[in-house]
Design a protein around this motif. Structure first.
Motif, PDB file in Angstrom:
ATOM      1  N   ILE A   1       3.641 -13.931  11.923  1.00  0.00           N
ATOM      2  CA  ILE A   1       3.327 -15.330  12.205  1.00  0.00           C
ATOM      3  C   ILE A   1       2.121 -15.748  11.359  1.00  0.00           C
ATOM      4  O   ILE A   1       1.149 -15.004  11.278  1.00  0.00           O
ATOM      5  N   PHE A   2       2.179 -16.954  10.772  1.00  0.00           N
ATOM      6  CA  PHE A   2       1.188 -17.401   9.786  1.00  0.00           C
ATOM      7  C   PHE A   2       1.207 -16.395   8.635  1.00  0.00           C
ATOM      8  O   PHE A   2       0.185 -15.834   8.251  1.00  0.00           O
ATOM      9  N   ALA A   3       2.385 -16.167   8.096  1.00  0.00           N
ATOM     10  CA  ALA A   3       2.639 -15.040   7.193  1.00  0.00           C
ATOM     11  C   ALA A   3       1.946 -15.138   5.836  1.00  0.00           C
ATOM     12  O   ALA A   3       1.696 -14.111   5.213  1.00  0.00           O
ATOM     13  N   GLY A   4       1.669 -16.338   5.349  1.00  0.00           N
ATOM     14  CA  GLY A   4       1.006 -16.466   4.043  1.00  0.00           C
ATOM     15  C   GLY A   4       1.833 -15.822   2.947  1.00  0.00           C
ATOM     16  O   GLY A   4       2.940 -16.249   2.646  1.00  0.00           O
ATOM     17  N   THR A   5       1.339 -14.749   2.361  1.00  0.00           N
ATOM     18  CA  THR A   5       2.050 -14.038   1.293  1.00  0.00           C
ATOM     19  C   THR A   5       3.185 -13.175   1.836  1.00  0.00           C
ATOM     20  O   THR A   5       4.034 -12.721   1.078  1.00  0.00           O
ATOM     21  N   GLY A   6       3.142 -12.911   3.143  1.00  0.00           N
ATOM     22  CA  GLY A   6       4.121 -12.008   3.749  1.00  0.00           C
ATOM     23  C   GLY A   6       3.679 -10.558   3.711  1.00  0.00           C
ATOM     24  O   GLY A   6       4.449  -9.662   4.050  1.00  0.00           O
ATOM     25  N   ALA A   7       2.436 -10.299   3.320  1.00  0.00           N
ATOM     26  CA  ALA A   7       1.969  -8.930   3.093  1.00  0.00           C
ATOM     27  C   ALA A   7       2.134  -8.018   4.310  1.00  0.00           C
ATOM     28  O   ALA A   7       2.540  -6.863   4.157  1.00  0.00           O
ATOM     29  N   LEU A   8       1.845  -8.510   5.505  1.00  0.00           N
ATOM     30  CA  LEU A   8       1.949  -7.638   6.683  1.00  0.00           C
ATOM     31  C   LEU A   8       3.411  -7.255   6.967  1.00  0.00           C
ATOM     32  O   LEU A   8       3.725  -6.081   7.131  1.00  0.00           O
ATOM     33  N   GLY A   9       4.288  -8.235   7.015  1.00  0.00           N
ATOM     34  CA  GLY A   9       5.697  -7.957   7.268  1.00  0.00           C
ATOM     35  C   GLY A   9       6.334  -7.142   6.154  1.00  0.00           C
ATOM     36  O   GLY A   9       7.149  -6.247   6.409  1.00  0.00           O
ATOM     37  N   LEU A  10       5.977  -7.438   4.913  1.00  0.00           N
ATOM     38  CA  LEU A  10       6.530  -6.691   3.780  1.00  0.00           C
ATOM     39  C   LEU A  10       6.029  -5.252   3.767  1.00  0.00           C
ATOM     40  O   LEU A  10       6.779  -4.328   3.426  1.00  0.00           O
ATOM     41  N   GLU A  11       4.778  -5.056   4.146  1.00  0.00           N
ATOM     42  CA  GLU A  11       4.243  -3.690   4.266  1.00  0.00           C
ATOM     43  C   GLU A  11       5.038  -2.916   5.320  1.00  0.00           C
ATOM     44  O   GLU A  11       5.397  -1.752   5.115  1.00  0.00           O
ATOM     45  N   ALA A  12       5.350  -3.585   6.449  1.00  0.00           N
ATOM     46  CA  ALA A  12       6.148  -2.938   7.499  1.00  0.00           C
ATOM     47  C   ALA A  12       7.533  -2.570   6.975  1.00  0.00           C
ATOM     48  O   ALA A  12       8.024  -1.459   7.220  1.00  0.00           O
ATOM     49  N   LEU A  13       8.170  -3.476   6.240  1.00  0.00           N
ATOM     50  CA  LEU A  13       9.490  -3.189   5.669  1.00  0.00           C
ATOM     51  C   LEU A  13       9.416  -2.044   4.672  1.00  0.00           C
ATOM     52  O   LEU A  13      10.292  -1.175   4.647  1.00  0.00           O
TER      53      LEU A  13
ATOM     54  N   HIS B   1      12.304  -5.582  -3.062  1.00  0.00           N
ATOM     55  CA  HIS B   1      13.698  -5.162  -2.869  1.00  0.00           C
ATOM     56  C   HIS B   1      14.084  -5.072  -1.386  1.00  0.00           C
ATOM     57  O   HIS B   1      14.825  -4.181  -0.984  1.00  0.00           O
ATOM     58  N   VAL B   2      13.585  -6.026  -0.591  1.00  0.00           N
ATOM     59  CA  VAL B   2      13.904  -6.055   0.843  1.00  0.00           C
ATOM     60  C   VAL B   2      14.422  -7.429   1.273  1.00  0.00           C
ATOM     61  O   VAL B   2      14.457  -7.731   2.459  1.00  0.00           O
ATOM     62  N   GLU B   3      14.869  -8.227   0.311  1.00  0.00           N
ATOM     63  CA  GLU B   3      15.287  -9.600   0.631  1.00  0.00           C
ATOM     64  C   GLU B   3      16.409  -9.660   1.665  1.00  0.00           C
ATOM     65  O   GLU B   3      16.524 -10.622   2.416  1.00  0.00           O
ATOM     66  N   ASP B   4      17.218  -8.611   1.740  1.00  0.00           N
ATOM     67  CA  ASP B   4      18.314  -8.583   2.711  1.00  0.00           C
ATOM     68  C   ASP B   4      17.829  -8.304   4.139  1.00  0.00           C
ATOM     69  O   ASP B   4      18.592  -8.434   5.095  1.00  0.00           O
TER      70      ASP B   4
ATOM     71  N   ARG C   1       7.528   0.386   4.748  1.00  0.00           N
ATOM     72  CA  ARG C   1       7.309   1.630   5.487  1.00  0.00           C
ATOM     73  C   ARG C   1       8.457   1.965   6.444  1.00  0.00           C
ATOM     74  O   ARG C   1       8.345   2.889   7.231  1.00  0.00           O
ATOM     75  N   GLY C   2       9.557   1.188   6.394  1.00  0.00           N
ATOM     76  CA  GLY C   2      10.743   1.570   7.136  1.00  0.00           C
ATOM     77  C   GLY C   2      11.180   0.659   8.258  1.00  0.00           C
ATOM     78  O   GLY C   2      12.150   0.965   8.955  1.00  0.00           O
ATOM     79  N   ALA C   3      10.501  -0.479   8.476  1.00  0.00           N
ATOM     80  CA  ALA C   3      10.975  -1.429   9.484  1.00  0.00           C
ATOM     81  C   ALA C   3      12.361  -1.919   9.077  1.00  0.00           C
ATOM     82  O   ALA C   3      12.682  -2.005   7.890  1.00  0.00           O
ATOM     83  N   ALA C   4      13.187  -2.245  10.056  1.00  0.00           N
ATOM     84  CA  ALA C   4      14.566  -2.642   9.782  1.00  0.00           C
ATOM     85  C   ALA C   4      14.705  -4.107   9.409  1.00  0.00           C
ATOM     86  O   ALA C   4      15.591  -4.471   8.635  1.00  0.00           O
ATOM     87  N   GLU C   5      13.840  -4.956   9.952  1.00  0.00           N
ATOM     88  CA  GLU C   5      13.984  -6.404   9.782  1.00  0.00           C
ATOM     89  C   GLU C   5      12.640  -7.077  10.009  1.00  0.00           C
ATOM     90  O   GLU C   5      11.853  -6.628  10.844  1.00  0.00           O
ATOM     91  N   ALA C   6      12.393  -8.169   9.276  1.00  0.00           N
ATOM     92  CA  ALA C   6      11.168  -8.945   9.479  1.00  0.00           C
ATOM     93  C   ALA C   6      11.478 -10.431   9.400  1.00  0.00           C
ATOM     94  O   ALA C   6      12.213 -10.877   8.519  1.00  0.00           O
TER      95      ALA C   6
ATOM     96  N   ILE D   1       0.802  -1.217   0.000  1.00  0.00           N
ATOM     97  CA  ILE D   1       0.000   0.000   0.000  1.00  0.00           C
ATOM     98  C   ILE D   1       0.841   1.276   0.000  1.00  0.00           C
ATOM     99  O   ILE D   1       0.505   2.244  -0.673  1.00  0.00           O
ATOM    100  N   ALA D   2       1.924   1.289   0.786  1.00  0.00           N
ATOM    101  CA  ALA D   2       2.690   2.537   0.923  1.00  0.00           C
ATOM    102  C   ALA D   2       4.169   2.240   1.137  1.00  0.00           C
ATOM    103  O   ALA D   2       4.564   1.104   1.375  1.00  0.00           O
ATOM    104  N   GLY D   3       4.958   3.297   1.063  1.00  0.00           N
ATOM    105  CA  GLY D   3       6.385   3.178   1.334  1.00  0.00           C
ATOM    106  C   GLY D   3       7.207   2.902   0.094  1.00  0.00           C
ATOM    107  O   GLY D   3       6.768   3.102  -1.034  1.00  0.00           O
ATOM    108  N   SER D   4       8.429   2.402   0.313  1.00  0.00           N
ATOM    109  CA  SER D   4       9.389   2.208  -0.773  1.00  0.00           C
ATOM    110  C   SER D   4       8.938   1.188  -1.812  1.00  0.00           C
ATOM    111  O   SER D   4       9.350   1.262  -2.962  1.00  0.00           O
ATOM    112  N   ALA D   5       8.098   0.234  -1.432  1.00  0.00           N
ATOM    113  CA  ALA D   5       7.626  -0.798  -2.369  1.00  0.00           C
ATOM    114  C   ALA D   5       6.167  -0.568  -2.784  1.00  0.00           C
ATOM    115  O   ALA D   5       5.511  -1.475  -3.298  1.00  0.00           O
ATOM    116  N   ARG D   6       5.684   0.638  -2.578  1.00  0.00           N
ATOM    117  CA  ARG D   6       4.284   0.963  -2.879  1.00  0.00           C
ATOM    118  C   ARG D   6       3.902   0.499  -4.285  1.00  0.00           C
ATOM    119  O   ARG D   6       4.631   0.722  -5.254  1.00  0.00           O
TER     120      ARG D   6
END
Length: 188
Positions: free
Chosen positions: A50-62, A88-91, A64-69, A5-10
Motif C-alpha cells: 500500500i502506497f507502493a511508490g516504486t513497488g520496491a517492497l512488494g517486488l522484493e517479496a516476489l 521478470h515477475v509481471e505475471d 524472494r519467493g512470494a506468489a503474488e503481490a 536486494i536478494a532473490g531471483s531479481a537480485r
C-alpha cells in the motif's frame, strides 16, 4: 540507486518517479524488514503493498519467493509495472491506482499474508488505513502488517488492540517500522 536486494531479481535497478515527492523505503530498512520476515517465511505468500511508490517492497517479496503481490498507488502504476517487468515477475503483479480507500474496498474479503504500508509521513494515513484493512477483511489469522511511520504519527494501539498485537518494532531516528501480527475479524 534503488535495487532489489536478494532473490531471483537480485541487483535489478528499479526506476523511481522523477520530480515527485516519493520517498522509497531505504535499502537498509528493506533489508532489515526482509531479514525479519525470512525468519517467518515468505515463500508462496500473498502480499499487499500500500502506497507502493516504486513497488520496491512488494517486488522484493516476489524476488524472494512470494506468489503474488498487489500494489496500490495513485500515481506510480506505470513505474511499478516497468519495475515488475525488469524483475521478470509481471505475471505475479496487479496494480491498483486511484484512491487508496477505494482500492482497499475493491479487494474486500481477499486476505494477504504480508501487508506493507509506507505512506507519506505525517499526513494522517496510518490509522485510517489500518482500520480499513480490518473493515474490508484483508487480514487473516497470522497476517503480518508492516508499517513504516514516524514517531510523530504513532499507531493508535487502543484502536487495534483487539485486532492485532505488536510483534516487533524497530526505530531508527524518527522512523519506526512496526510489525503487527493480526487476527482474523469475522463479524465486523
Amino acid at each position: 540507486m534503488l535495487r532489489i536486494i536478494a532473490g531471483s531479481a537480485r541487483g535489478t535497478v528499479l526506476e523511481a518517479p522523477r520530480g515527485r515527492n516519493t520517498r522509497p523505503t531505504l535499502g537498509s530498512t528493506r533489508e532489515s524488514i526482509f531479514n525479519v520476515l525470512a525468519n517467518v517465511g515468505i515463500i508462496d505468500t500473498r502480499v499487499l503493498d500500500i502506497f507502493a511508490g516504486t513497488g520496491a517492497l512488494g517486488l522484493e517479496a516476489l524476488s524472494r519467493g512470494a506468489a503474488e503481490a498487489i500494489f496500490i498507488d495513485k500515481a506510480t502504476g506505470s513505474i511499478i509495472r516497468k519495475n515488475a517487468k525488469k524483475c521478470h515477475v509481471e505475471d505475479k503483479v496487479k496494480v491498483l491506482g486511484g484512491d487508496v480507500m477505494r482500492s482497499l474496498a475493491s479487494l474486500q474479503g481477499q486476505t494477504f499474508d504480508y501487508l506493507f504500508m509506507d505512506p507519506p509521513y505525517d499526513r494522517g494515513f496510518i490509522n485510517k488505513v489500518i482500520l480499513a484493512l480490518f473493515t474490508y477483511q484483508l487480514v487473516d489469522e497470522n497476517s503480518m502488517l508492516i508499517v513504516e511511520h514516524t514517531t510523530k504519527e504513532p499507531i493508535d494501539w487502543n484502536s487495534v488492540a483487539d485486532k492485532c498485537s505488536v510483534w516487533k518494532e524497530k526505530k531508527k531516528g524518527a522512523t519506526v517500522v512496526s510489525y503487527l501480527l493480526c487476527r482474523r475479524q469475522e463479524n465486523l
